[in-house]
Design an enzyme around this catalytic site. Sequence first.
Site, PDB file in Angstrom:
ATOM      1  N   HIS A 143     -34.490  -0.466  -6.316  1.00  0.00           N
ATOM      2  CA  HIS A 143     -33.737   0.805  -6.244  1.00  0.00           C
ATOM      3  C   HIS A 143     -32.807   0.739  -5.044  1.00  0.00           C
ATOM      4  O   HIS A 143     -33.252   0.823  -3.893  1.00  0.00           O
ATOM      5  CB  HIS A 143     -34.699   1.996  -6.096  1.00  0.00           C
ATOM      6  CG  HIS A 143     -34.009   3.324  -6.105  1.00  0.00           C
ATOM      7  ND1 HIS A 143     -34.361   4.337  -6.963  1.00  0.00           N
ATOM      8  CD2 HIS A 143     -32.971   3.809  -5.376  1.00  0.00           C
ATOM      9  CE1 HIS A 143     -33.576   5.387  -6.753  1.00  0.00           C
ATOM     10  NE2 HIS A 143     -32.727   5.079  -5.791  1.00  0.00           N
TER      11      HIS A 143
ATOM     12  N   HIS B 102     -28.639   1.678  -3.446  1.00  0.00           N
ATOM     13  CA  HIS B 102     -27.278   2.231  -3.527  1.00  0.00           C
ATOM     14  C   HIS B 102     -26.329   1.311  -2.770  1.00  0.00           C
ATOM     15  O   HIS B 102     -26.479   1.120  -1.564  1.00  0.00           O
ATOM     16  CB  HIS B 102     -27.221   3.634  -2.908  1.00  0.00           C
ATOM     17  CG  HIS B 102     -28.106   4.610  -3.620  1.00  0.00           C
ATOM     18  ND1 HIS B 102     -27.667   5.392  -4.661  1.00  0.00           N
ATOM     19  CD2 HIS B 102     -29.422   4.890  -3.470  1.00  0.00           C
ATOM     20  CE1 HIS B 102     -28.676   6.130  -5.108  1.00  0.00           C
ATOM     21  NE2 HIS B 102     -29.754   5.840  -4.408  1.00  0.00           N
ATOM     22  N   LEU B 103     -25.352   0.759  -3.493  1.00  0.00           N
ATOM     23  CA  LEU B 103     -24.388  -0.163  -2.868  1.00  0.00           C
ATOM     24  C   LEU B 103     -23.017   0.471  -2.667  1.00  0.00           C
ATOM     25  O   LEU B 103     -22.190  -0.086  -1.950  1.00  0.00           O
ATOM     26  CB  LEU B 103     -24.234  -1.423  -3.724  1.00  0.00           C
ATOM     27  CG  LEU B 103     -25.380  -2.430  -3.673  1.00  0.00           C
ATOM     28  CD1 LEU B 103     -25.143  -3.561  -4.676  1.00  0.00           C
ATOM     29  CD2 LEU B 103     -25.539  -3.001  -2.263  1.00  0.00           C
ATOM     30  N   ARG B 104     -22.747   1.623  -3.339  1.00  0.00           N
ATOM     31  CA  ARG B 104     -21.411   2.240  -3.294  1.00  0.00           C
ATOM     32  C   ARG B 104     -20.354   1.261  -3.817  1.00  0.00           C
ATOM     33  O   ARG B 104     -20.659   0.385  -4.598  1.00  0.00           O
ATOM     34  CB  ARG B 104     -21.062   2.741  -1.884  1.00  0.00           C
ATOM     35  CG  ARG B 104     -22.175   3.475  -1.147  1.00  0.00           C
ATOM     36  CD  ARG B 104     -22.672   4.709  -1.848  1.00  0.00           C
ATOM     37  NE  ARG B 104     -23.539   5.479  -0.949  1.00  0.00           N
ATOM     38  CZ  ARG B 104     -24.493   6.299  -1.358  1.00  0.00           C
ATOM     39  NH1 ARG B 104     -24.739   6.461  -2.644  1.00  0.00           N
ATOM     40  NH2 ARG B 104     -25.203   6.974  -0.482  1.00  0.00           N
TER      41      ARG B 104
ATOM     42  N   ASN C 108     -24.679   6.183  -9.079  1.00  0.00           N
ATOM     43  CA  ASN C 108     -24.115   7.480  -8.660  1.00  0.00           C
ATOM     44  C   ASN C 108     -22.886   7.295  -7.777  1.00  0.00           C
ATOM     45  O   ASN C 108     -22.808   7.777  -6.654  1.00  0.00           O
ATOM     46  CB  ASN C 108     -25.166   8.357  -7.959  1.00  0.00           C
ATOM     47  CG  ASN C 108     -25.742   7.736  -6.699  1.00  0.00           C
ATOM     48  OD1 ASN C 108     -25.800   6.506  -6.557  1.00  0.00           O
ATOM     49  ND2 ASN C 108     -26.192   8.568  -5.782  1.00  0.00           N
TER      50      ASN C 108
ATOM     51  N   LYS D   6     -30.261   5.760 -15.503  1.00  0.00           N
ATOM     52  CA  LYS D   6     -30.802   6.633 -14.465  1.00  0.00           C
ATOM     53  C   LYS D   6     -30.659   8.090 -14.873  1.00  0.00           C
ATOM     54  O   LYS D   6     -29.572   8.541 -15.242  1.00  0.00           O
ATOM     55  CB  LYS D   6     -30.046   6.379 -13.150  1.00  0.00           C
ATOM     56  CG  LYS D   6     -30.481   7.232 -11.975  1.00  0.00           C
ATOM     57  CD  LYS D   6     -31.801   6.792 -11.390  1.00  0.00           C
ATOM     58  CE  LYS D   6     -32.305   7.733 -10.305  1.00  0.00           C
ATOM     59  NZ  LYS D   6     -31.777   7.424  -8.981  1.00  0.00           N
TER      60      LYS D   6
ATOM     61  N   HIS E  46     -34.971  10.180 -11.215  1.00  0.00           N
ATOM     62  CA  HIS E  46     -35.056  10.959  -9.972  1.00  0.00           C
ATOM     63  C   HIS E  46     -35.905  12.180 -10.300  1.00  0.00           C
ATOM     64  O   HIS E  46     -35.464  13.071 -11.026  1.00  0.00           O
ATOM     65  CB  HIS E  46     -33.665  11.382  -9.472  1.00  0.00           C
ATOM     66  CG  HIS E  46     -33.718  12.116  -8.174  1.00  0.00           C
ATOM     67  ND1 HIS E  46     -33.264  11.579  -6.994  1.00  0.00           N
ATOM     68  CD2 HIS E  46     -34.246  13.324  -7.852  1.00  0.00           C
ATOM     69  CE1 HIS E  46     -33.487  12.441  -6.003  1.00  0.00           C
ATOM     70  NE2 HIS E  46     -34.073  13.519  -6.514  1.00  0.00           N
TER      71      HIS E  46
ATOM     72  N   HIS F  22     -38.670   6.389  -6.186  1.00  0.00           N
ATOM     73  CA  HIS F  22     -38.986   6.901  -4.837  1.00  0.00           C
ATOM     74  C   HIS F  22     -40.019   8.026  -4.855  1.00  0.00           C
ATOM     75  O   HIS F  22     -39.716   9.160  -4.489  1.00  0.00           O
ATOM     76  CB  HIS F  22     -37.724   7.321  -4.073  1.00  0.00           C
ATOM     77  CG  HIS F  22     -36.682   8.068  -4.872  1.00  0.00           C
ATOM     78  ND1 HIS F  22     -36.937   9.223  -5.571  1.00  0.00           N
ATOM     79  CD2 HIS F  22     -35.375   7.805  -5.076  1.00  0.00           C
ATOM     80  CE1 HIS F  22     -35.834   9.636  -6.148  1.00  0.00           C
ATOM     81  NE2 HIS F  22     -34.871   8.787  -5.877  1.00  0.00           N
TER      82      HIS F  22
ATOM     83  N   LEU G  19     -33.405  12.411  -0.031  1.00  0.00           N
ATOM     84  CA  LEU G  19     -33.992  13.142  -1.155  1.00  0.00           C
ATOM     85  C   LEU G  19     -34.663  12.157  -2.103  1.00  0.00           C
ATOM     86  O   LEU G  19     -34.049  11.138  -2.437  1.00  0.00           O
ATOM     87  CB  LEU G  19     -32.924  13.946  -1.901  1.00  0.00           C
ATOM     88  CG  LEU G  19     -32.417  15.169  -1.137  1.00  0.00           C
ATOM     89  CD1 LEU G  19     -31.210  15.770  -1.836  1.00  0.00           C
ATOM     90  CD2 LEU G  19     -33.532  16.221  -0.990  1.00  0.00           C
TER      91      LEU G  19
ATOM     92  N   ASP H  76     -34.260   2.381  -1.820  1.00  0.00           N
ATOM     93  CA  ASP H  76     -33.388   3.558  -1.884  1.00  0.00           C
ATOM     94  C   ASP H  76     -32.410   3.569  -0.706  1.00  0.00           C
ATOM     95  O   ASP H  76     -31.954   4.640  -0.304  1.00  0.00           O
ATOM     96  CB  ASP H  76     -34.190   4.864  -1.945  1.00  0.00           C
ATOM     97  CG  ASP H  76     -33.353   6.034  -2.451  1.00  0.00           C
ATOM     98  OD1 ASP H  76     -32.280   5.797  -3.039  1.00  0.00           O
ATOM     99  OD2 ASP H  76     -33.769   7.189  -2.244  1.00  0.00           O
TER     100      ASP H  76
ATOM    101  N   HIS I 145     -24.363   6.342   4.201  1.00  0.00           N
ATOM    102  CA  HIS I 145     -23.394   7.433   4.386  1.00  0.00           C
ATOM    103  C   HIS I 145     -22.806   7.257   5.781  1.00  0.00           C
ATOM    104  O   HIS I 145     -23.540   6.945   6.719  1.00  0.00           O
ATOM    105  CB  HIS I 145     -24.080   8.808   4.327  1.00  0.00           C
ATOM    106  CG  HIS I 145     -24.593   9.191   2.978  1.00  0.00           C
ATOM    107  ND1 HIS I 145     -23.803   9.773   2.016  1.00  0.00           N
ATOM    108  CD2 HIS I 145     -25.817   9.072   2.432  1.00  0.00           C
ATOM    109  CE1 HIS I 145     -24.524  10.006   0.929  1.00  0.00           C
ATOM    110  NE2 HIS I 145     -25.760   9.585   1.152  1.00  0.00           N
TER     111      HIS I 145
HETATM  112  O1  DOR Z   1     -31.379  10.469  -0.184  1.00  0.00           O
HETATM  113  C1  DOR Z   1     -30.825  10.130  -1.210  1.00  0.00           C
HETATM  114  N1  DOR Z   1     -29.638   9.503  -1.188  1.00  0.00           N
HETATM  115  N2  DOR Z   1     -31.415  10.399  -2.378  1.00  0.00           N
HETATM  116  C2  DOR Z   1     -30.803  10.180  -3.535  1.00  0.00           C
HETATM  117  O2  DOR Z   1     -31.373  10.463  -4.551  1.00  0.00           O
HETATM  118  C3  DOR Z   1     -29.418   9.662  -3.574  1.00  0.00           C
HETATM  119  C4  DOR Z   1     -29.091   8.920  -2.358  1.00  0.00           C
HETATM  120  C5  DOR Z   1     -27.625   8.670  -2.200  1.00  0.00           C
HETATM  121  O3  DOR Z   1     -26.976   8.267  -3.161  1.00  0.00           O
HETATM  122  O4  DOR Z   1     -27.117   8.849  -1.091  1.00  0.00           O
HETATM  123 ZN    ZN Z   2     -31.635   6.522  -4.845  1.00  0.00          ZN
END
Ligand code: DOR
Ligand code: ZN
Length: 347
Positions: free
Chosen positions: A16, A18-20, A44, A102, A139, A177, A222, A250, A254
């Site tokens: 799991h 997130h690479l953006r 996402n 997802k 999620h 998660h 989250l 996860d 940011h």
């Molecule tokens: O904390 C989180 N950040 N929870 C998520 O479900 C998404 C993720 C994000 O994409 O930043």
């Molecule tokens: Zn996630």
Amino acid sequence: MVNMQELTIRRPDDWHLHLRDDAVLASVLPFTARRFARAVVMPNLAPPVTNTAAALAYRERILAALPVGAVFTPLMTLYLTDTTAPEEIDRASASGAVLGCKLYPAGATTHSAAGVTDVRRIDAVLARMSERALTLQVHGEVTDPAVDIFDREARFIDQVLSPLVERHPRLRVVFEHVTTRAAVEYVCTARAGVAATVTPQHLLLNRNALFQGGIRPHLFCLPVLKREADREALRAVVAGGNPRFFLGTDSAPHARALKEAACGCAGIFSAHAGIELYAEVFEQLGVLERLEAFAAHFGADFYGLPRNSGTLTLERRAWSPPASYPLSPGELVPFRAGEQLAWAVRA
Ligand code: DOR
Ligand code: ZN
């Protein structure tokens, strides 16, 4: 295993991540590719990755952003919406590059506004996923603002997940998660084909950490950190070596300015120490010898993929993540910035 100085494990996977995209992708991908052979890449983005063509194009951008010599396979996911068509599942399956889809309940987290408003609306899609053996990554939080944020995962199990799992008896489901004792109990007793990922932060911290000496925006994610009894349940189940629970960081980058804000974004960046943090947990639990199965066996086995062939060596060497890593634009504050970590990946 007392005083172990070095630990060599099969190369792990991050189930799991997130690479953006674009510059952020280029900044964060090397951290993951150095440690993990494969990762399940969350869809996402803005706009979200809702179809196979977009997932394949995103996969190419990830491969193009890899450092020279890196050996890393991105496993792609589609972002389900109220209007996802069953035919899209056929295309995803035929592509061979999409591992699953997802489910973001609309409004549950970062970039989830286009998510599913009522899972009943996607029953035909879930049925097609069962037929095509695509996994549903979930999620698991209800979005009703009247439900206390600390109860949203437990409520989701009763109201959404458990009925969905029973309505689709052949669907493979990963409860992403997990953060609560209720989720641990549910996954342990659910039918075959239900598993869960566990993050480092939910194993290392409880919700007190969010308010330690003041508000800590870099520990906001989250699902939010939970109470100590919940953390204990997560730690006990991974210490016990239950194969339904496997590694999923996860890691979610940011920029600092978006975290340190009046309305800060959810997400903890942990890819810089994505395996080291779990080594710390497993050592605390006195089961370092079980790290390998959690990180490199259980997830691959659940997904029906081969275990990786290479190895990764961790050594006991204290180091501190920097105050920040460069990001363009801005900078990225990593989990445990300035604090000491006991384990390092051998160069
Ligand atoms: O904390 C989180 N950040 N929870 C998520 O479900 C998404 C993720 C994000 O994409 O930043
Ligand atoms: Zn996630």
